[in-house]
Design a protein around this motif. Structure first.
Motif, PDB file in Angstrom:
ATOM      1  N   GLU A 119      -7.239   9.269  24.897  1.00 15.31           N
ATOM      2  CA  GLU A 119      -7.874  10.386  25.592  1.00 15.31           C
ATOM      3  C   GLU A 119      -9.386  10.206  25.671  1.00 15.31           C
ATOM      4  O   GLU A 119     -10.015  10.550  26.685  1.00 15.31           O
ATOM      5  CB  GLU A 119      -7.527  11.704  24.890  1.00 15.31           C
ATOM      6  N   THR A 120      -9.970   9.646  24.626  1.00 11.78           N
ATOM      7  CA  THR A 120     -11.413   9.365  24.654  1.00 11.78           C
ATOM      8  C   THR A 120     -11.746   8.368  25.757  1.00 11.78           C
ATOM      9  O   THR A 120     -12.688   8.564  26.531  1.00 11.78           O
ATOM     10  CB  THR A 120     -11.875   8.820  23.293  1.00 11.78           C
ATOM     11  N   LEU A 121     -10.974   7.291  25.855  1.00 13.04           N
ATOM     12  CA  LEU A 121     -11.229   6.271  26.874  1.00 13.04           C
ATOM     13  C   LEU A 121     -10.998   6.827  28.277  1.00 13.04           C
ATOM     14  O   LEU A 121     -11.745   6.519  29.210  1.00 13.04           O
ATOM     15  CB  LEU A 121     -10.331   5.068  26.628  1.00 13.04           C
ATOM     16  N   ARG A 122      -9.977   7.660  28.434  1.00  8.75           N
ATOM     17  CA  ARG A 122      -9.712   8.256  29.750  1.00  8.75           C
ATOM     18  C   ARG A 122     -10.871   9.136  30.198  1.00  8.75           C
ATOM     19  O   ARG A 122     -11.351   9.046  31.333  1.00  8.75           O
ATOM     20  CB  ARG A 122      -8.434   9.106  29.699  1.00  8.75           C
ATOM     21  N   LEU A 123     -11.337   9.984  29.300  1.00 10.04           N
ATOM     22  CA  LEU A 123     -12.342  10.971  29.663  1.00 10.04           C
ATOM     23  C   LEU A 123     -13.747  10.386  29.735  1.00 10.04           C
ATOM     24  O   LEU A 123     -14.574  10.823  30.535  1.00 10.04           O
ATOM     25  CB  LEU A 123     -12.301  12.114  28.653  1.00 10.04           C
ATOM     26  N   TYR A 174     -12.392   2.241  41.257  1.00  2.85           N
ATOM     27  CA  TYR A 174     -13.154   3.294  40.587  1.00  2.85           C
ATOM     28  C   TYR A 174     -12.270   4.009  39.556  1.00  2.85           C
ATOM     29  O   TYR A 174     -11.433   4.844  39.907  1.00  2.85           O
ATOM     30  CB  TYR A 174     -13.681   4.265  41.641  1.00  2.85           C
ATOM     31  N   GLY A 175     -12.469   3.668  38.284  1.00  3.49           N
ATOM     32  CA  GLY A 175     -11.616   4.189  37.222  1.00  3.49           C
ATOM     33  C   GLY A 175     -11.675   5.691  37.078  1.00  3.49           C
ATOM     34  O   GLY A 175     -10.656   6.346  36.824  1.00  3.49           O
ATOM     35  N   ARG A 176     -12.858   6.276  37.222  1.00  5.30           N
ATOM     36  CA  ARG A 176     -12.990   7.726  37.080  1.00  5.30           C
ATOM     37  C   ARG A 176     -12.125   8.460  38.104  1.00  5.30           C
ATOM     38  O   ARG A 176     -11.607   9.547  37.828  1.00  5.30           O
ATOM     39  CB  ARG A 176     -14.453   8.148  37.271  1.00  5.30           C
ATOM     40  N   ASN A 207      -0.754   2.734  36.547  1.00  9.95           N
ATOM     41  CA  ASN A 207      -0.804   3.825  37.523  1.00  9.95           C
ATOM     42  C   ASN A 207      -1.689   4.980  37.082  1.00  9.95           C
ATOM     43  O   ASN A 207      -2.128   5.774  37.909  1.00  9.95           O
ATOM     44  CB  ASN A 207       0.610   4.368  37.783  1.00  9.95           C
ATOM     45  N   ASN A 208      -1.933   5.105  35.767  1.00  8.16           N
ATOM     46  CA  ASN A 208      -2.692   6.267  35.313  1.00  8.16           C
ATOM     47  C   ASN A 208      -3.818   5.955  34.337  1.00  8.16           C
ATOM     48  O   ASN A 208      -4.596   6.836  33.987  1.00  8.16           O
ATOM     49  CB  ASN A 208      -1.752   7.300  34.671  1.00  8.16           C
ATOM     50  N   PHE A 209      -3.927   4.688  33.897  1.00  3.66           N
ATOM     51  CA  PHE A 209      -4.884   4.380  32.841  1.00  3.66           C
ATOM     52  C   PHE A 209      -5.370   2.940  33.003  1.00  3.66           C
ATOM     53  O   PHE A 209      -4.603   1.996  32.801  1.00  3.66           O
ATOM     54  CB  PHE A 209      -4.199   4.539  31.476  1.00  3.66           C
TER      55      PHE A 209
END
Length: 475
Positions: A342-346, A377-379, A407-409
């Motif tokens: 979650e830290t890496l995603r956000l 673009y990852g964000r 697909n999501n990360f």
């Protein structure tokens, strides 16, 4: 007569400039299927200044969101001197990453390539990339992590945390020092100390210029970074030369893995130096950033911090020895790993991945012209409300029903260039959090905020006051 000649020259110059600007702005107009967008108004600079402005703030979203609203999730821009297709579409991003080496090669900005070098693993393609990735994968296989790196990493965590109690700590600086020491030891057997710290300072000057405009202006970030590169390479050359003179190399590091190759198959000194310069950067910056923001997010989310602490105190209570085991890490810390994801995603440690089309590429209704850059673009994926509910909230519990996939990360990329060191990074972050939350409590001492350019960071470094952990009840 002279006045007439002067006016003719002025008119000619203006006409030439206008024709150049018109030709520049018409790049790709004859390409059927080119995504809609704008190349900006100023040749070469394009939309770079606006991009850098928004990413130097705590809210970079307007740059992309305004263009998505106008052009769609895949659109044309012009960044860092190159015509660029920016994609926030998960399926298109997956297509680009999976077709790396077949339809796309690396396409990072000129400053990035010149500062890290043409033989950095991010820059190379084909057999050279396969060779470099093979070295890293051989060194970082799970058996190596279990038998050697686990204990080594834990020692570095304890070294970093030993003086935290009762102090105001700059988390950003401490996280950088920890991860740099780990990677310097694993790559070239540098032990903590003055030499390692001096090399680290050079790296952060170098890193400031990675996404700068490549202008050779005295005192600019780009020029300072190039000078820093020369100093780092000089030090790496000394290490390589000294290791070559050893009759028997007993070091357990990546350089030893490289030197285990037959002499006729071994990379040149230039290739080895660029390879290690890049790995020293990639191997610690993103991990340090993840540790920084994990602490920041946990500070703002007591529920998550309490659950993380409970999980890790239980692990500590059930340990057979004094230190964390591989079984503890893999089987008893699921929420800790959820916090890492979650830290890496956000945080989006890297704003995206840069690729270059090897040929005209066709995808659905789109055409990407040969030589154009694609910014995955990852964000755009990690903050997509169609993929993540309430995407701007720190919610590690979402990973109980989700698995990270291409697909999501894409924090570690995807396809043939999926980060070779992602397991090591997860272990470093989890190990740090384990010891932090089971030993200490903390509180921020002043307001801080994050910015995203040239790298994601906290403006003040997240200063916190650290105290011994006092438990009302024992687990």
């Amino acid at each position: 007569m002279a006045t007439a000649i002067l006016w003719a020259a002025v008119v000619g110059l203006v006409t030439t400039v206008l024709l150049f600007v018109r030709k520049w702005r018409n790049q790709g107009n004859n390409v059927k299927g080119l995504p809609k967008g704008s190349l900006g108004f100023i040749p070469w600079l394009g939309e770079t200044i606006e991009f850098m402005y928004y990413f130097s703030t705590s809210n970079p979203e307007p740059f992309v969101n305004r263009r998505i609203a106008k052009y769609g999730k895949v659109f044309t821009s012009h960044l860092f001197g190159k015509p660029t297709i920016i994609s926030t579409d998960a399926e298109f991003n997956k297509f680009v990453m999976q077709n790396d080496k077949r339809l796309f090669n690396m396409g990072y900005p000129t400053s990035f390539a010149e500062i890290l070098g043409s033989y950095d693993m991010l820059m190379v393609n084909g057999d050279m990339h396969k060779k470099m990735r093979g070295y890293a994968m051989t060194f970082l296989n799970s058996k190596q992590l279990q038998d050697y790196l686990l204990n080594d990493i834990e020692n570095y965590v304890l070294l970093t945390l030993r003086n935290w109690k009762g102090r105001v700590v700059n988390v950003q600086d401490e996280a950088k020092a920890y991860t740099f020491r780990v990677v310097a030891k694993q790559l070239i057997s540098f032990d903590p100390g003055e030499e390692s710290d001096s090399l680290m300072k050079e790296y952060y000057q170098l890193f400031e210029g990675i996404f700068s405009l490549p202008l050779k202006i005295p005192g600019s970030k780009y020029v300072k970074a190039i000078a820093g590169r020369r100093r780092i390479l000089k030090r790496l050359a000394q290490v390589i030369d000294s290791r070559k003179t050893l009759e028997e190399d007993n070091h357990k590091d990546l350089l030893a893995t490289v030197f285990s190759e037959k002499l006729e198959d071994r990379m040149t000194n230039e290739q080895i130096m660029d390879y290690f310069l890049g790995l020293l950067s990639a191997g610690h910056v993103s991990t340090a950033t993840a540790i920084l923001f994990a602490i920041a997010f946990l500070t703002e989310c007591p529920k998550a911090l309490n659950q993380l602490r409970e999980e890790n105190l239980a692990v500590k209570k059930n340990q057979k020895g004094e230190k964390l085991t591989w079984d503890d890490y893999k089987n008893s810390m699921p929420f800790t790993i959820d916090v890492v994801y979650e830290t890496l995603r956000l945080t989006n440690v890297s704003h995206g991945l840069y690729r270059k089309a090897i040929e005209d590429v066709h995808y659905q209704d789109y055409t990407i012209p040969k030589g154009w850059t694609v910014l995955v673009y990852g964000r755009g994926v990690h903050l997509d409300e169609n993929i993540y509910k309430d995407p701007f909230s720190f919610n590690p519990w979402r990973w109980k029903t989700m698995l990270p996939s291409i697909n999501n990360f894409i924090a570690w990329g995807g396809g043939p260039r999926h980060c070779a060191g992602y397991e090591l990074a997860k272990l470093e972050i989890a190990m740090f959090l384990h010891h932090l939350v089971t030993k200490f409590s903390w509180k921020p001492i002043e307001q801080d905020k994050m910015v995203y350019f040239p790298t994601v960071r906290m403006i003040k470094g997240l200063p916190i006051l650290v105290e011994d952990l006092k438990l009302e009840t024992s687990l």
